[in-house]
Design a protein around this motif. Structure first.
Motif, PDB file in Angstrom:
ATOM      1  N   ALA A  10       1.163  -1.163   0.061  1.00 16.44           N
ATOM      2  CA  ALA A  10      -0.110  -0.025   0.095  1.00 16.44           C
ATOM      3  C   ALA A  10       0.106   1.162  -0.467  1.00 16.44           C
ATOM      4  O   ALA A  10       1.672   1.261   0.644  1.00 16.44           O
ATOM      5  N   ILE A  11       0.694   2.112  -0.913  1.00 18.74           N
ATOM      6  CA  ILE A  11       1.904   3.539  -1.078  1.00 18.74           C
ATOM      7  C   ILE A  11       0.657   4.481  -0.629  1.00 18.74           C
ATOM      8  O   ILE A  11      -0.232   4.737  -0.773  1.00 18.74           O
ATOM      9  N   LEU A  12       0.648   5.135  -0.064  1.00 16.04           N
ATOM     10  CA  LEU A  12       0.327   6.722   0.237  1.00 16.04           C
ATOM     11  C   LEU A  12      -0.534   7.191   0.445  1.00 16.04           C
ATOM     12  O   LEU A  12       1.241   7.604   0.682  1.00 16.04           O
ATOM     13  N   ALA A  13      -0.537   7.749  -0.669  1.00 12.95           N
ATOM     14  CA  ALA A  13      -0.947   9.069  -1.164  1.00 12.95           C
ATOM     15  C   ALA A  13      -0.873  10.152  -1.711  1.00 12.95           C
ATOM     16  O   ALA A  13      -1.892  10.318  -2.659  1.00 12.95           O
ATOM     17  N   GLY A  14      -2.271  10.467  -0.498  1.00 16.31           N
ATOM     18  CA  GLY A  14      -3.860  11.615  -0.129  1.00 16.31           C
ATOM     19  C   GLY A  14      -3.094  12.383   0.411  1.00 16.31           C
ATOM     20  O   GLY A  14      -4.093  13.163  -0.017  1.00 16.31           O
ATOM     21  N   GLY A  15      -2.079  12.955   0.939  1.00  9.32           N
ATOM     22  CA  GLY A  15      -2.302  13.738   1.747  1.00  9.32           C
ATOM     23  C   GLY A  15      -1.938  14.924   0.055  1.00  9.32           C
ATOM     24  O   GLY A  15      -2.214  14.902  -0.741  1.00  9.32           O
ATOM     25  N   LEU A  16      -2.624  16.429   1.296  1.00 10.69           N
ATOM     26  CA  LEU A  16      -2.326  17.536   0.794  1.00 10.69           C
ATOM     27  C   LEU A  16      -1.338  18.566  -0.480  1.00 10.69           C
ATOM     28  O   LEU A  16      -1.141  19.186  -0.808  1.00 10.69           O
ATOM     29  N   ALA A  17      -0.500  17.302   0.656  1.00 13.22           N
ATOM     30  CA  ALA A  17       1.670  17.604   0.170  1.00 13.22           C
ATOM     31  C   ALA A  17       1.377  19.272   0.901  1.00 13.22           C
ATOM     32  O   ALA A  17       2.297  20.013  -0.131  1.00 13.22           O
ATOM     33  N   THR A  18       1.394  19.606   1.917  1.00  8.83           N
ATOM     34  CA  THR A  18       1.385  21.362   1.553  1.00  8.83           C
ATOM     35  C   THR A  18       2.761  21.906   1.825  1.00  8.83           C
ATOM     36  O   THR A  18       2.840  22.978   1.606  1.00  8.83           O
ATOM     37  N   ARG A  19       3.680  21.457   2.634  1.00  7.13           N
ATOM     38  CA  ARG A  19       4.635  21.988   2.779  1.00  7.13           C
ATOM     39  C   ARG A  19       5.713  22.157   1.220  1.00  7.13           C
ATOM     40  O   ARG A  19       6.706  22.851   1.016  1.00  7.13           O
ATOM     41  N   LEU A  20       5.256  21.748   0.076  1.00  7.64           N
ATOM     42  CA  LEU A  20       5.317  22.196  -1.286  1.00  7.64           C
ATOM     43  C   LEU A  20       5.106  22.892  -1.850  1.00  7.64           C
ATOM     44  O   LEU A  20       5.135  22.877  -3.563  1.00  7.64           O
ATOM     45  N   LYS A 102      -8.752  -4.701  -0.807  1.00 10.44           N
ATOM     46  CA  LYS A 102      -7.713  -4.765  -1.799  1.00 10.44           C
ATOM     47  C   LYS A 102      -5.934  -5.904  -1.557  1.00 10.44           C
ATOM     48  O   LYS A 102      -5.415  -6.034  -2.571  1.00 10.44           O
ATOM     49  N   LEU A 103      -5.890  -5.311  -0.400  1.00 12.38           N
ATOM     50  CA  LEU A 103      -4.590  -5.839  -0.060  1.00 12.38           C
ATOM     51  C   LEU A 103      -4.858  -7.098   0.636  1.00 12.38           C
ATOM     52  O   LEU A 103      -4.200  -7.578   0.958  1.00 12.38           O
ATOM     53  N   GLY A 104      -5.713  -7.814   1.828  1.00 12.92           N
ATOM     54  CA  GLY A 104      -5.969  -8.799   2.197  1.00 12.92           C
ATOM     55  C   GLY A 104      -5.023  -8.344   3.869  1.00 12.92           C
ATOM     56  O   GLY A 104      -5.050  -7.301   4.280  1.00 12.92           O
ATOM     57  N   ASN A 105      -4.363  -9.977   3.751  1.00 11.77           N
ATOM     58  CA  ASN A 105      -4.534  -9.931   5.659  1.00 11.77           C
ATOM     59  C   ASN A 105      -2.680  -9.717   5.721  1.00 11.77           C
ATOM     60  O   ASN A 105      -2.311  -8.666   6.606  1.00 11.77           O
ATOM     61  N   GLU A 106      -2.074  -9.375   4.778  1.00  9.16           N
ATOM     62  CA  GLU A 106      -0.571  -9.888   4.845  1.00  9.16           C
ATOM     63  C   GLU A 106      -0.533  -8.200   3.999  1.00  9.16           C
ATOM     64  O   GLU A 106      -0.565  -8.561   2.517  1.00  9.16           O
ATOM     65  N   PHE A 107       0.305  -6.610   4.353  1.00 11.14           N
ATOM     66  CA  PHE A 107       1.212  -6.389   3.324  1.00 11.14           C
ATOM     67  C   PHE A 107       2.269  -5.513   3.711  1.00 11.14           C
ATOM     68  O   PHE A 107       2.083  -5.500   4.770  1.00 11.14           O
ATOM     69  N   PHE A 108       2.667  -4.821   3.269  1.00 13.07           N
ATOM     70  CA  PHE A 108       3.954  -3.740   3.298  1.00 13.07           C
ATOM     71  C   PHE A 108       2.828  -2.825   3.438  1.00 13.07           C
ATOM     72  O   PHE A 108       2.096  -2.403   2.354  1.00 13.07           O
ATOM     73  N   VAL A 109       3.368  -1.144   4.059  1.00 15.50           N
ATOM     74  CA  VAL A 109       2.811   0.117   4.052  1.00 15.50           C
ATOM     75  C   VAL A 109       4.469   0.798   3.713  1.00 15.50           C
ATOM     76  O   VAL A 109       4.978   0.670   4.199  1.00 15.50           O
ATOM     77  N   LEU A 110       3.706   1.616   1.916  1.00 13.27           N
ATOM     78  CA  LEU A 110       4.928   2.707   2.125  1.00 13.27           C
ATOM     79  C   LEU A 110       4.091   3.887   2.021  1.00 13.27           C
ATOM     80  O   LEU A 110       3.323   4.570   1.572  1.00 13.27           O
ATOM     81  N   TYR A 111       4.983   5.125   2.646  1.00 10.05           N
ATOM     82  CA  TYR A 111       4.436   6.691   2.125  1.00 10.05           C
ATOM     83  C   TYR A 111       4.677   6.956   0.764  1.00 10.05           C
ATOM     84  O   TYR A 111       5.923   6.758   0.111  1.00 10.05           O
ATOM     85  N   GLY A 112       3.870   8.035   0.525  1.00 11.23           N
ATOM     86  CA  GLY A 112       4.432   8.108  -1.240  1.00 11.23           C
ATOM     87  C   GLY A 112       5.617   9.112  -1.261  1.00 11.23           C
ATOM     88  O   GLY A 112       5.373   9.161  -2.290  1.00 11.23           O
ATOM     89  N   ASP A 113       5.887   9.919  -0.035  1.00  7.59           N
ATOM     90  CA  ASP A 113       7.105  10.451  -0.657  1.00  7.59           C
ATOM     91  C   ASP A 113       8.714  10.053   0.205  1.00  7.59           C
ATOM     92  O   ASP A 113       9.381  10.142   0.063  1.00  7.59           O
ATOM     93  N   SER A 114       8.484   8.488   0.239  1.00  4.47           N
ATOM     94  CA  SER A 114       9.685   8.096   0.511  1.00  4.47           C
ATOM     95  C   SER A 114       9.959   6.809  -0.448  1.00  4.47           C
ATOM     96  O   SER A 114       9.575   5.824  -1.277  1.00  4.47           O
ATOM     97  N   TYR A 115      11.596   6.712  -0.882  1.00  6.63           N
ATOM     98  CA  TYR A 115      11.896   5.905  -1.665  1.00  6.63           C
ATOM     99  C   TYR A 115      12.951   5.210  -0.355  1.00  6.63           C
ATOM    100  O   TYR A 115      13.692   5.389  -0.055  1.00  6.63           O
ATOM    101  N   LEU A 116      12.189   3.744  -0.216  1.00  9.32           N
ATOM    102  CA  LEU A 116      13.164   2.850   0.188  1.00  9.32           C
ATOM    103  C   LEU A 116      13.880   1.441  -0.372  1.00  9.32           C
ATOM    104  O   LEU A 116      13.302   1.166  -0.596  1.00  9.32           O
ATOM    105  N   PRO A 117      15.283   1.490  -0.877  1.00 11.56           N
ATOM    106  CA  PRO A 117      15.602   0.855  -1.371  1.00 11.56           C
ATOM    107  C   PRO A 117      16.489  -0.363  -0.381  1.00 11.56           C
ATOM    108  O   PRO A 117      17.413  -0.983  -0.417  1.00 11.56           O
TER     109      PRO A 117
END
Length: 134
Positions: A10-20, A102-117
């Protein structure tokens, strides 16, 4: 235990991004160009390279623009699904709760502004082992 490739992110990409602001007055943060392409494109390419193929974008503010630009994700070798906040932004918990079917019982979560290599498989193995020993 499911195969890693079957577990969605799940990528959380719904915020207003007011700081940008003023950049994000007309486009969502996920579409802000970084090195010549939208930041979300970098995330999807990284996830695909790490073996992740199923992604649910939890979107709100200007989310239709993201859906229009990225479609089903096939251009990035992934399958994209969308969970919309609706008329009221839901925040992290609300967005995830709405996306659960849509995700089910097992999933990862990332923020929409994170790049996690990272490699996701060791993280999953650890979390599964920790949960089974509890």
């Amino acid at each position: 235990m499911s195969k890693l490739l079957d577990i969605p992110i799940a990528i959380l990409a719904g915020g207003l991004a007011t700081r940008l602001r003023p950049i994000t007055e007309k486009i969502p943060k996920s579409l802000v160009p970084v090195a010549g392409k939208p930041f979300l494109a970098h995330q999807l390419e990284l996830l695909r390279a790490r073996g992740i193929k199923r992604i649910v974008l939890c979107i709100g503010y200007l989310g239709e623009m993201i859906q229009k630009d990225f479609g089903d994700g096939s251009a990035y070798g992934v399958h994209l699904d969308y969970s919309f906040d609706g008329p009221k932004l839901l925040g992290t918990g609300g967005a995830l709760k709405r996306a659960l079917p849509k995700l089910g019982n097992e999933f990862f979560v990332l923020y929409g502004d994170s790049y996690l290599p990272i490699e996701y498989k060791p993280s999953r193995i650890f979390s599964t082992a920790a949960a089974s020993s509890a």
